[in-house]
Design a protein around this motif. Sequence first.
Motif, PDB file in Angstrom:
ATOM      1  N   HIS A   1       0.854  -1.380   0.142  1.00  0.00           N
ATOM      2  CA  HIS A   1       0.114  -0.068  -0.084  1.00  0.00           C
ATOM      3  C   HIS A   1       0.712   1.253   0.091  1.00  0.00           C
ATOM      4  CE1 HIS A   1      -4.241  -1.153   0.264  1.00  0.00           C
ATOM      5  NE2 HIS A   1      -3.689  -2.278   0.487  1.00  0.00           N
TER       6      HIS A   1
ATOM      7  N   ALA B   1       1.875   1.549  -3.693  1.00  0.00           N
ATOM      8  CA  ALA B   1       0.864   2.033  -4.582  1.00  0.00           C
ATOM      9  C   ALA B   1       0.375   3.569  -4.228  1.00  0.00           C
ATOM     10  CB  ALA B   1      -0.424   0.852  -4.291  1.00  0.00           C
TER      11      ALA B   1
ATOM     12  N   THR C   1       1.765   6.949  -6.189  1.00  0.00           N
ATOM     13  CA  THR C   1       0.938   7.388  -7.295  1.00  0.00           C
ATOM     14  C   THR C   1       0.008   8.349  -6.901  1.00  0.00           C
ATOM     15  OG1 THR C   1       1.355   5.282  -8.233  1.00  0.00           O
ATOM     16  CG2 THR C   1      -0.177   7.015  -9.390  1.00  0.00           C
TER      17      THR C   1
ATOM     18  N   ALA D   1      -4.450   7.930  -6.743  1.00  0.00           N
ATOM     19  CA  ALA D   1      -4.664   6.634  -6.769  1.00  0.00           C
ATOM     20  C   ALA D   1      -5.602   6.229  -5.359  1.00  0.00           C
ATOM     21  CB  ALA D   1      -3.812   5.671  -7.062  1.00  0.00           C
TER      22      ALA D   1
ATOM     23  N   GLY E   1      -0.400  -7.577  -4.721  1.00  0.00           N
ATOM     24  CA  GLY E   1      -1.787  -7.161  -4.889  1.00  0.00           C
ATOM     25  C   GLY E   1      -2.557  -7.455  -3.327  1.00  0.00           C
TER      26      GLY E   1
ATOM     27  N   ALA F   1      -5.423  -2.649  -3.877  1.00  0.00           N
ATOM     28  CA  ALA F   1      -4.032  -2.051  -4.444  1.00  0.00           C
ATOM     29  C   ALA F   1      -3.270  -2.899  -5.275  1.00  0.00           C
ATOM     30  CB  ALA F   1      -3.452  -1.339  -3.447  1.00  0.00           C
TER      31      ALA F   1
ATOM     32  N   HIS G   1       0.698  -3.453  -6.959  1.00  0.00           N
ATOM     33  CA  HIS G   1       2.026  -2.755  -6.784  1.00  0.00           C
ATOM     34  C   HIS G   1       2.303  -2.012  -8.044  1.00  0.00           C
ATOM     35  CE1 HIS G   1       6.045  -2.161  -6.770  1.00  0.00           C
ATOM     36  NE2 HIS G   1       6.245  -2.300  -5.369  1.00  0.00           N
ATOM     37  N   PRO G   2       2.749  -1.013  -8.082  1.00  0.00           N
ATOM     38  CA  PRO G   2       2.854  -0.087  -9.329  1.00  0.00           C
ATOM     39  C   PRO G   2       3.502  -0.810 -10.467  1.00  0.00           C
ATOM     40  CG  PRO G   2       3.160   1.271  -7.486  1.00  0.00           C
ATOM     41  CD  PRO G   2       2.955  -0.067  -7.133  1.00  0.00           C
TER      42      PRO G   2
ATOM     43  N   GLN H   1       0.825  -3.506 -12.004  1.00  0.00           N
ATOM     44  CA  GLN H   1      -0.453  -3.072 -12.817  1.00  0.00           C
ATOM     45  C   GLN H   1      -0.568  -3.153 -14.099  1.00  0.00           C
ATOM     46  OE1 GLN H   1      -0.800   0.931 -11.342  1.00  0.00           O
ATOM     47  NE2 GLN H   1      -0.457   0.396  -9.252  1.00  0.00           N
TER      48      GLN H   1
END
Length: 164
Positions: A20, A23, A26, A29, A63, A85, A87-88, A91
């Motif tokens: 988290h 994520a 960003t 988000a 995730g 969420a 992870h960037p 995604q």
Amino acid sequence: MSYTVRPATPADRSGIVALHKAAAVTPGALARTPEEVTPDYGDYALACDICLVAVEADATVVGEIHAKRETVALFAHVLGGLTVAVHPDRQGQGIGSKLFEALIGWARAQEPAILRIELAAGAGNPGAVRLYERLGFQHEGRQVARGRLPDGRFEDDILMGMLL
Ligand SMILES: CC(C)(COP(=O)(O)OP(=O)(O)OC[C@H]1O[C@@H](n2cnc3c(N)ncnc32)[C@H](O)[C@@H]1OP(=O)(O)O)[C@@H](O)C(=O)NCCC(=O)NCCS
């Protein structure tokens, strides 16, 4: 890299918090800033009625999705407080969709029945809204100026719901 979706356990707590935090970097988000993602937040997620994680073979949490069933009898068929969420770095690879699939499957199996799932997304997060539309969530309204961004601008929340 392959991953598995499964119910979270207390051993996933630090992985959930790290995910988290990553994520939340960003803008627009997640609601929380990285600083607001504390260890307590991991405990909160684990204590929800449903908390699922997507984990890689080495147990890295990539995730997570959690939600709570309403406790007041009038709303006891409703699953809300939903947060998801991924992870960037992971995604756009189907992990969010798989987490929702598992959550909806769990909800359908509950007794007494869960008949409604609800969530909110920031209006500045159109990618998430598109995903929710694709999953079958309907637009139900808009909360004007629900969020205030660090630069002082206001952002509406889009309310969405799905009947099972
Ligand atoms: C929103 C989120 C959970 C979706 O998970 P995901 O694993 O990226 O989604 P999937 O790969 O299953 O589905 C892809 C869809 O998600 C949406 N999406 C949202 N954010 C995205 C991103 N950063 N990258 C790619 N797709 C994204 C798109 O609609 C995409 O569909 P499209 O390919 O038709 O455009 C994830 O992107 C995320 O964690 N974002 C940051 C946190 C956040 O916004 N949480 C939701 C708060 S309401």
